[in-house]
Design a protein around this motif. Structure first.
Motif, PDB file in Angstrom:
ATOM      1  N   TYR A  44       0.839  -1.201   0.000  1.00  0.00           N
ATOM      2  CA  TYR A  44       0.000   0.000   0.000  1.00  0.00           C
ATOM      3  C   TYR A  44       0.871   1.246   0.000  1.00  0.00           C
ATOM      4  CZ  TYR A  44      -4.284  -2.583   0.713  1.00  0.00           C
ATOM      5  OH  TYR A  44      -5.362  -3.420   0.529  1.00  0.00           O
ATOM      6  N   HIS A  46      -0.796   4.108  -0.023  1.00  0.00           N
ATOM      7  CA  HIS A  46      -1.670   4.916   0.829  1.00  0.00           C
ATOM      8  C   HIS A  46      -2.961   4.136   1.058  1.00  0.00           C
ATOM      9  CE1 HIS A  46      -3.782   8.417   2.405  1.00  0.00           C
ATOM     10  NE2 HIS A  46      -4.784   8.104   1.616  1.00  0.00           N
ATOM     11  N   ARG A  54      -9.465   6.989   0.575  1.00  0.00           N
ATOM     12  CA  ARG A  54      -8.900   6.460  -0.668  1.00  0.00           C
ATOM     13  C   ARG A  54      -7.749   5.509  -0.372  1.00  0.00           C
ATOM     14  NH1 ARG A  54     -10.931   9.195  -4.953  1.00  0.00           N
ATOM     15  NH2 ARG A  54     -12.013  11.123  -4.478  1.00  0.00           N
ATOM     16  N   HIS A  56      -4.318   3.328  -2.529  1.00  0.00           N
ATOM     17  CA  HIS A  56      -3.474   3.193  -3.721  1.00  0.00           C
ATOM     18  C   HIS A  56      -2.487   2.082  -3.404  1.00  0.00           C
ATOM     19  CE1 HIS A  56      -0.517   5.340  -6.707  1.00  0.00           C
ATOM     20  NE2 HIS A  56      -1.072   4.272  -7.241  1.00  0.00           N
ATOM     21  N   TYR A  57      -2.534   1.008  -4.188  1.00  0.00           N
ATOM     22  CA  TYR A  57      -1.644  -0.112  -3.905  1.00  0.00           C
ATOM     23  C   TYR A  57      -1.074  -0.706  -5.184  1.00  0.00           C
ATOM     24  CZ  TYR A  57      -5.782  -3.152  -4.774  1.00  0.00           C
ATOM     25  OH  TYR A  57      -6.873  -3.778  -5.304  1.00  0.00           O
ATOM     26  N   TRP A  68      -0.757  -1.315 -10.590  1.00  0.00           N
ATOM     27  CA  TRP A  68      -1.215  -0.374  -9.574  1.00  0.00           C
ATOM     28  C   TRP A  68      -2.731  -0.222  -9.625  1.00  0.00           C
ATOM     29  CZ3 TRP A  68       1.814   1.844  -5.888  1.00  0.00           C
ATOM     30  CH2 TRP A  68       3.193   1.718  -6.040  1.00  0.00           C
ATOM     31  N   ILE A  70      -6.030   2.143  -7.746  1.00  0.00           N
ATOM     32  CA  ILE A  70      -6.517   3.170  -6.823  1.00  0.00           C
ATOM     33  C   ILE A  70      -7.988   2.880  -6.551  1.00  0.00           C
ATOM     34  CG2 ILE A  70      -4.902   4.980  -7.511  1.00  0.00           C
ATOM     35  CD1 ILE A  70      -7.199   6.229  -9.135  1.00  0.00           C
ATOM     36  N   LYS A  72     -11.648   3.978  -3.788  1.00  0.00           N
ATOM     37  CA  LYS A  72     -12.287   4.840  -2.805  1.00  0.00           C
ATOM     38  C   LYS A  72     -13.341   4.038  -2.045  1.00  0.00           C
ATOM     39  CE  LYS A  72     -14.906   9.140  -2.492  1.00  0.00           C
ATOM     40  NZ  LYS A  72     -15.484  10.253  -3.248  1.00  0.00           N
ATOM     41  N   SER A  89      -4.363   1.889 -12.329  1.00  0.00           N
ATOM     42  CA  SER A  89      -3.653   3.166 -12.420  1.00  0.00           C
ATOM     43  C   SER A  89      -2.165   2.895 -12.634  1.00  0.00           C
ATOM     44  CB  SER A  89      -3.855   3.976 -11.134  1.00  0.00           C
ATOM     45  OG  SER A  89      -3.110   3.424 -10.063  1.00  0.00           O
ATOM     46  N   GLY A  93      -0.779   7.249  -9.572  1.00  0.00           N
ATOM     47  CA  GLY A  93      -2.214   7.327  -9.323  1.00  0.00           C
ATOM     48  C   GLY A  93      -3.004   7.815 -10.527  1.00  0.00           C
TER      49      GLY A  93
END
Length: 167
Positions: A44, A46, A54, A56-57, A68, A70, A72, A89, A93
């Motif tokens: 991750y 984030h 949100r 992002h991994y 990748w 992203i 929510k 993504s 991102g």
């Protein structure tokens, strides 16, 4: 997705109480241990587990490389329901253009709903993913969920359950 396509729906019984299962879906440290298919790792960049939060991994596969994602969180109803979106993504991102997606039948954004039902010391989880089940089987997304659920079951069994008696 064509209107006649059956969307992805998977039901799984986990041998753990609902709070423990829900925590495995919402605790970033626990997610890292199971939320990637066999042979893959997840990192991750984030993650903020809250409504509107949100994430992002990156998922890394030993043969196919990294990808990748992203997303929510749209709804978090502890411990009964999670609703979130995912999109492919790049590392920054930025969304990938449609021609970079898994196949022509794969949507740019995917809605995922997971419901949890307590069955005493077990939990019934139902995952709905707004993609064609046929496409999910072709791309490996379907088998990926099964592999991840197997990993989650093993993780749940390795975490002490304070309600169970020891032999």
């Amino acid at each position: 997705m064509k209107s006649q396509d059956k969307e992805l729906l998977i039901t799984r019984i986990f041998h753990a109480p609902i709070d423990k299962v829900f925590d495995a879906w919402t605790d970033p440290e626990k997610l890292k241990r199971w939320y990637a298919p066999d042979g893959c790792t997840i990192d991750y960049k984030h993650i903020e587990v809250k409504e509107g939060g949100r994430f992002h991994y990156r998922i890394t596969h030993p043969t196919h490389g990294s990808g990748w994602v992203i997303g929510k969180y749209l709804e978090i109803m502890r411990p009964e329901k999670l609703v979130y979106t995912i999109r492919l993504s790049n590392e920054n991102g930025d969304l990938l253009p449609p021609d970079d997606l898994k196949s022509a039948g794969w949507p740019g954004e995917i809605l995922i709903k997971v419901t949890f039902e307590s069955l005493g010391n077990q939990t019934k989880a139902v995952i709905y993913e707004a993609v064609s089940e046929e496409e999910a089987r072709k791309t490996g997304a379907y088998s990926g969920w099964i592999e991840m659920f197997d990993k989650l079951e093993l993780q749940l069994q390795s975490i002490p359950n304070h309600n169970s008696a020891s032999a």
